[in-house]
Design an enzyme around this catalytic site. Sequence first.
Site, short mmCIF file in Angstrom:
data_model
loop_
_atom_site.label_atom_id
_atom_site.label_comp_id
_atom_site.label_asym_id
_atom_site.label_seq_id
_atom_site.Cartn_x
_atom_site.Cartn_y
_atom_site.Cartn_z
N GLY A 159 0.79 -1.20 0.02
CA GLY A 159 0.01 0.04 -0.13
C GLY A 159 0.88 1.21 -0.09
N GLU A 160 0.62 2.33 0.75
CA GLU A 160 1.10 3.40 0.83
C GLU A 160 0.99 4.39 -0.60
OE1 GLU A 160 4.26 1.79 4.14
OE2 GLU A 160 5.10 2.86 2.20
N GLY A 161 0.97 3.63 -1.78
CA GLY A 161 0.94 4.23 -3.03
C GLY A 161 2.30 3.63 -3.57
#
EC number: 2.4.2.21
Length: 358
Positions: free
Chosen positions: A322-324
């Site tokens: 995740g996180e981008g």
Amino acid sequence: MSHSVEYIIQHIPPVDTSLAGAAQAHLDNLTKPRGSLGRLEELALRLYCIQGGDTPLAADPARIYTIAGDHGVAAEGVSPFPQEVTRQMVLNFLSNGAGINVLCNTVGCEQFVVDAGSCGGAYPEHPRLIQRKIHPGTASIAQGPAMTAEQCRQALQLGIDLAGMAREAGCRTVGTGEMGISNTTPSTALYCAYLGLDPAGITGPGAGITPDLVKHKTDIIRRALAVNAGAVQSQNAVDILAALGGYEIAALTGLILGAAYHRMAVLVDGFISTAAWTAAWKICPAVSDYSFFSHASAEAGHKTALRSMGIEPLHDLGLRLGEGTGAALTLFLLRSAAAIFNDMATFSSAGVATQSSC
């Protein structure tokens, strides 16, 4: 001044698909066999339509928003990590110590961190931090709605405002990212509610729980769907988001809607970001015209959800952070597609014979 949620939803323009013919003709006239650059050509064609036929194509400036929020369902024991990790990771993002920081620095992409609803008080001021906390964590979806209707509206408005900020800064591309302990649980519930999927088929280990805890997590999701059956059965996309989502998820939904309104390309990250995108798509199907799905997450259920919507992601590297991070990696592909369209020679300009002229 940012527009309201209602205004944005009503004014998202579909892309002009009549431009596709001109884009394809240009791509076919570049010094290569037709279609030999595969999906890069598809990306270039879609960028051309998103940008209204304006050239040169541009993926930059680009910005990734990593939006944080906490979840009441964490109290149900669905994650091996304590809830305070959300806050600790926000501070890690701001110290450039996380995976998303390394990848954004590597690809040369701007990143902002947004507090939409993490537990605890305000963070120390930071130039890359946007503090718009709606509430310190949602209620547990296993006990009732995660958010009130007004809280959900505020989260959607936050995302729309973030898209407007990116557009004012000249951005052509935005990427989605998130951080929130236990947020695979509401995301899975959203997939089930929106797509009619069975929790047993798509519930995974998230940040790393045991098979017994996966079963427990599945039971919690079933309970959440039952407790919030009124919203689920209504098939009202915003009501479902309020009942089963989270502050960071709803803010990402607003970001996607706002980016489409501003005719920006959207790089959708992984499991949680795609759940937010599904909400945006149910609210306004035109967002699909602007969206590029970065990768197939290793999180159980992501490929199933993508397949059920007819979506083929751009790569599969086994990512599940995740996180981008997937969005950051995919920015290079979007830049490459634009460069091919802009900079490759045509057969005539290079003096290269075409197949038909041989």
